[in-house]
Design a protein around this motif. Structure first.
Motif, mmCIF file in Angstrom:
data_model
loop_
_atom_site.group_PDB
_atom_site.id
_atom_site.type_symbol
_atom_site.label_atom_id
_atom_site.label_comp_id
_atom_site.label_asym_id
_atom_site.label_seq_id
_atom_site.Cartn_x
_atom_site.Cartn_y
_atom_site.Cartn_z
ATOM 1 N N TYR A 29 22.504 18.912 -2.118
ATOM 2 C CA TYR A 29 21.231 19.344 -1.551
ATOM 3 C C TYR A 29 20.487 20.226 -2.544
ATOM 4 N N PRO A 31 18.054 23.318 -2.303
ATOM 5 C CA PRO A 31 17.466 24.290 -1.386
ATOM 6 C C PRO A 31 15.940 24.402 -1.533
ATOM 7 N N ASN A 59 20.211 30.851 0.686
ATOM 8 C CA ASN A 59 20.351 29.742 1.624
ATOM 9 C C ASN A 59 21.804 29.609 2.065
ATOM 10 N N TRP A 61 24.645 27.069 4.155
ATOM 11 C CA TRP A 61 24.918 25.706 4.602
ATOM 12 C C TRP A 61 26.353 25.604 5.061
ATOM 13 N N ARG A 62 26.584 24.804 6.093
ATOM 14 C CA ARG A 62 27.944 24.455 6.499
ATOM 15 C C ARG A 62 28.418 23.301 5.608
ATOM 16 N N GLY A 65 26.864 19.868 5.844
ATOM 17 C CA GLY A 65 25.472 19.669 5.438
ATOM 18 C C GLY A 65 24.453 20.287 6.360
ATOM 19 N N HIS A 66 24.872 20.936 7.430
ATOM 20 C CA HIS A 66 23.962 21.567 8.382
ATOM 21 C C HIS A 66 23.448 22.891 7.805
ATOM 22 N N SER A 67 22.139 23.040 7.711
ATOM 23 C CA SER A 67 21.544 24.279 7.215
ATOM 24 C C SER A 67 21.680 25.373 8.270
ATOM 25 N N THR A 70 17.993 30.826 6.028
ATOM 26 C CA THR A 70 17.820 31.548 4.772
ATOM 27 C C THR A 70 17.617 33.036 5.031
#
Length: 188
Positions: A29, A31, A59, A61-62, A65-67, A70
């Protein structure tokens, strides 16, 4: 699954180092596309990765991929804005409730991740901060600047506990680990 987090340019990638063949990249990803990522760190459970860089944000993230959002959170008073490039971040050791950040603003910021606020600013550097790390008891924080000034801060008071400089004026560019030594974790 054994994961490794790395950054290159504006991208953060998670790699499964146990993959024998095929693509070990499990997540990729950006950010803030076009902004360099300068630091990537895992929390104490290795389920959350934080990244920070030239986008002036931190940022979260798990691993799936889950945000998670921030820092700073947009605030009406503007008191928690990050106005500099962030070169380093690090989670506290006890439960990852706190995160420190440092960069071109020459101030180490301590973030309370439950309240999503900057709760302390540690001053004393006269150059860009390139590394910051809590000691094992989260009582002190050591930070290093681009010109080689290493400052140990007392986290309870926010005061500078000591400042160390190389008598040979060599500048350390990499800040790997702060080890506790001496009495009660305070460097001699």
């Amino acid at each position: 699954m054994a994961l490794l987090a790395a950054s290159g340019g504006d991208t953060v990638k998670l790699f499964d180092v146990s993959v024998q063949s095929g693509d070990p990249c499990t997540l990729s990803y950006a950010p803030s596309p076009g902004c360099l990522v300068n630091s990537v760190k895992w929390n104490h459970t290795n389920l959350v990765v934080a990244s920070a860089g030239d986008d002036k944000k931190i940022n979260f993230w798990r691993v799936n991929g889950h945000s998670m959002g921030t820092l700073p959170v947009p605030a009406a008073d503007g008191g928690d804005n990050i106005e500099e490039d962030v070169l380093c971040i690090n989670f506290s050791n006890k439960g990852s409730r706190y995160l420190c950040s440092g960069g071109s603003g020459q101030v180490v910021k301590i973030w309370d991740l439950q309240r999503k606020r900057c709760i302390k600013r540690l001053r004393g550097h006269t150059s860009t901060i390139t590394g910051a790390m809590y000691n094992c008891k989260d009582e002190h924080l050591a930070s290093i600047g681009l010109i080689g000034d290493l400052i140990v801060h007392n986290l309870a008071s926010g005061a500078k506990a000591t400042e160390l400089k190389d008598p040979n004026k060599q500048v350390p560019f990499v800040f790997h680990e702060v080890c506790s030594c001496g009495h009660n974790g305070i460097p001699p």
